[in-house]
Design a protein around this motif. Structure first.
Motif, PDB file in Angstrom:
ATOM      1  N   SER A 151      29.234 107.393  35.557  1.00  0.00           N
ATOM      2  CA  SER A 151      30.224 107.416  36.624  1.00  0.00           C
ATOM      3  C   SER A 151      30.168 108.960  37.436  1.00  0.00           C
ATOM      4  O   SER A 151      30.208 109.061  38.502  1.00  0.00           O
ATOM      5  CB  SER A 151      31.632 107.020  36.180  1.00  0.00           C
ATOM      6  OG  SER A 151      32.445 107.027  37.216  1.00  0.00           O
ATOM      7  N   GLU A 152      30.477 110.050  36.611  1.00  0.00           N
ATOM      8  CA  GLU A 152      30.453 111.345  37.174  1.00  0.00           C
ATOM      9  C   GLU A 152      29.259 111.673  37.905  1.00  0.00           C
ATOM     10  O   GLU A 152      29.261 112.152  38.867  1.00  0.00           O
ATOM     11  CB  GLU A 152      30.579 112.355  35.996  1.00  0.00           C
ATOM     12  CG  GLU A 152      32.091 112.319  35.581  1.00  0.00           C
ATOM     13  CD  GLU A 152      32.119 113.259  34.411  1.00  0.00           C
ATOM     14  OE1 GLU A 152      31.244 114.006  34.154  1.00  0.00           O
ATOM     15  OE2 GLU A 152      33.303 113.503  33.867  1.00  0.00           O
ATOM     16  N   LYS A 167      26.790 109.538  39.194  1.00  0.00           N
ATOM     17  CA  LYS A 167      26.820 108.623  40.616  1.00  0.00           C
ATOM     18  C   LYS A 167      27.788 109.478  41.471  1.00  0.00           C
ATOM     19  O   LYS A 167      27.386 109.489  42.883  1.00  0.00           O
ATOM     20  CB  LYS A 167      27.411 107.367  40.397  1.00  0.00           C
ATOM     21  CG  LYS A 167      26.524 106.442  39.679  1.00  0.00           C
ATOM     22  CD  LYS A 167      27.033 105.187  39.350  1.00  0.00           C
ATOM     23  CE  LYS A 167      27.023 104.117  40.526  1.00  0.00           C
ATOM     24  NZ  LYS A 167      27.458 102.753  39.935  1.00  0.00           N
ATOM     25  N   THR A 168      28.960 109.986  41.283  1.00  0.00           N
ATOM     26  CA  THR A 168      29.855 110.559  42.193  1.00  0.00           C
ATOM     27  C   THR A 168      29.275 111.833  42.595  1.00  0.00           C
ATOM     28  O   THR A 168      29.234 112.286  43.850  1.00  0.00           O
ATOM     29  CB  THR A 168      31.153 110.851  41.445  1.00  0.00           C
ATOM     30  OG1 THR A 168      31.927 109.480  41.267  1.00  0.00           O
ATOM     31  CG2 THR A 168      32.247 111.665  42.426  1.00  0.00           C
ATOM     32  N   TYR A 169      28.458 112.719  41.753  1.00  0.00           N
ATOM     33  CA  TYR A 169      28.025 113.857  42.377  1.00  0.00           C
ATOM     34  C   TYR A 169      26.775 113.485  42.999  1.00  0.00           C
ATOM     35  O   TYR A 169      26.547 114.242  44.075  1.00  0.00           O
ATOM     36  CB  TYR A 169      27.308 114.469  40.830  1.00  0.00           C
ATOM     37  CG  TYR A 169      26.950 115.880  41.152  1.00  0.00           C
ATOM     38  CD1 TYR A 169      27.426 117.096  41.335  1.00  0.00           C
ATOM     39  CD2 TYR A 169      25.234 116.128  41.030  1.00  0.00           C
ATOM     40  CE1 TYR A 169      26.964 118.268  41.665  1.00  0.00           C
ATOM     41  CE2 TYR A 169      24.716 117.228  41.576  1.00  0.00           C
ATOM     42  CZ  TYR A 169      25.721 118.315  41.591  1.00  0.00           C
ATOM     43  OH  TYR A 169      25.023 119.487  41.981  1.00  0.00           O
ATOM     44  N   SER A 229      26.303 111.126  44.813  1.00  0.00           N
ATOM     45  CA  SER A 229      26.856 110.604  46.274  1.00  0.00           C
ATOM     46  C   SER A 229      27.697 111.880  46.989  1.00  0.00           C
ATOM     47  O   SER A 229      27.231 112.140  48.459  1.00  0.00           O
ATOM     48  CB  SER A 229      27.964 109.902  46.146  1.00  0.00           C
ATOM     49  OG  SER A 229      27.687 108.553  45.697  1.00  0.00           O
ATOM     50  N   GLU A 230      28.082 112.797  46.428  1.00  0.00           N
ATOM     51  CA  GLU A 230      28.709 113.924  46.866  1.00  0.00           C
ATOM     52  C   GLU A 230      27.599 114.944  47.649  1.00  0.00           C
ATOM     53  O   GLU A 230      27.691 115.408  48.745  1.00  0.00           O
ATOM     54  CB  GLU A 230      29.333 114.972  45.856  1.00  0.00           C
ATOM     55  CG  GLU A 230      30.903 114.056  45.648  1.00  0.00           C
ATOM     56  CD  GLU A 230      31.628 114.803  44.485  1.00  0.00           C
ATOM     57  OE1 GLU A 230      31.091 115.867  43.855  1.00  0.00           O
ATOM     58  OE2 GLU A 230      32.943 114.403  44.398  1.00  0.00           O
TER      59      GLU A 230
END
Length: 185
Positions: A66-67, A69-71, A73-74
């Motif tokens: 999850s982290e 994927k967020t990273y 995307s950012e």
């Protein structure tokens, strides 16, 4: 023979496509942005058996998908055709991000496995050893099979006469790679 695929400097002195890959990876600071995930460029471009449509595959080690994927995307969602998703590969949770830059499609692939133990890296090391042992004619035959539509591992399996699942059968050759390189993978 390349022994240290962790440092992409070898690309700067490779063929034209490798030089272009080096330039693009540096321009967009891809490895710098991924450094906390132990990235390694894998696939066909590092070992010189790529086709014009071959992408740049970068494997990463991520404990928290999850982290990760967020990273991703950012840091990369501003790139053309960006997408990120989770999948299950051989029973292992995997996170994949894809995007395009000027000259390449990038695929960033993360698993909760050290990068040097992931199958993409292990296959590349084995394939590189085989290419070095078998020479230029073998390399041409691999590229021909690939241009005819075969994936990399099935092309190697066909030329080596390996039976069964080509991905699994190539990994069985790993012990020879360890002996060849003189160090464990």
């Amino acid at each position: 023979m390349i022994e240290n695929f962790r440092n992409i400097e070898y690309l700067e002195f490779g063929n034209e496509r490798q030089k272009l890959a080096f330039s693009e990876i540096k321009k967009y600071e891809i490895l710098e942005k991924l450094e906390n995930y132990n990235p390694i460029l894998t696939g066909t471009i590092p070992i010189g058996i790529d086709l014009p449509e071959s992408d740049l595959d970068i494997i990463c080690e991520c404990q928290n998908h999850s982290e990760f994927k967020t990273y991703l995307s950012e840091n990369f969602s501003n790139k053309k055709d960006f997408k990120v998703y989770s999948t299950n590969q051989n029973g292992i949770e995997s996170t994949v991000a894809e995007f395009k830059t000027d000259n390449f499609l990038f695929e960033i692939f993360g698993q909760n496995i050290p990068t040097e133990k992931q199958n993409a890296y292990r296959h590349m090391i084995i394939e590189n050893r085989i290419l070095n042992e078998k020479g230029a004619d073998f390399k041409k035959k691999i590229k021909k099979l690939k241009s005819d539509g075969l994936k990399t591992e099935p092309a190697f399996a066909e030329l080596l006469g390996l039976k069964g699942n080509p991905y699994t059968e190539l990994l069985k050759l790993e012990i020879k790679t360890v002996l060849f390189l003189g160090k464990p993978t």
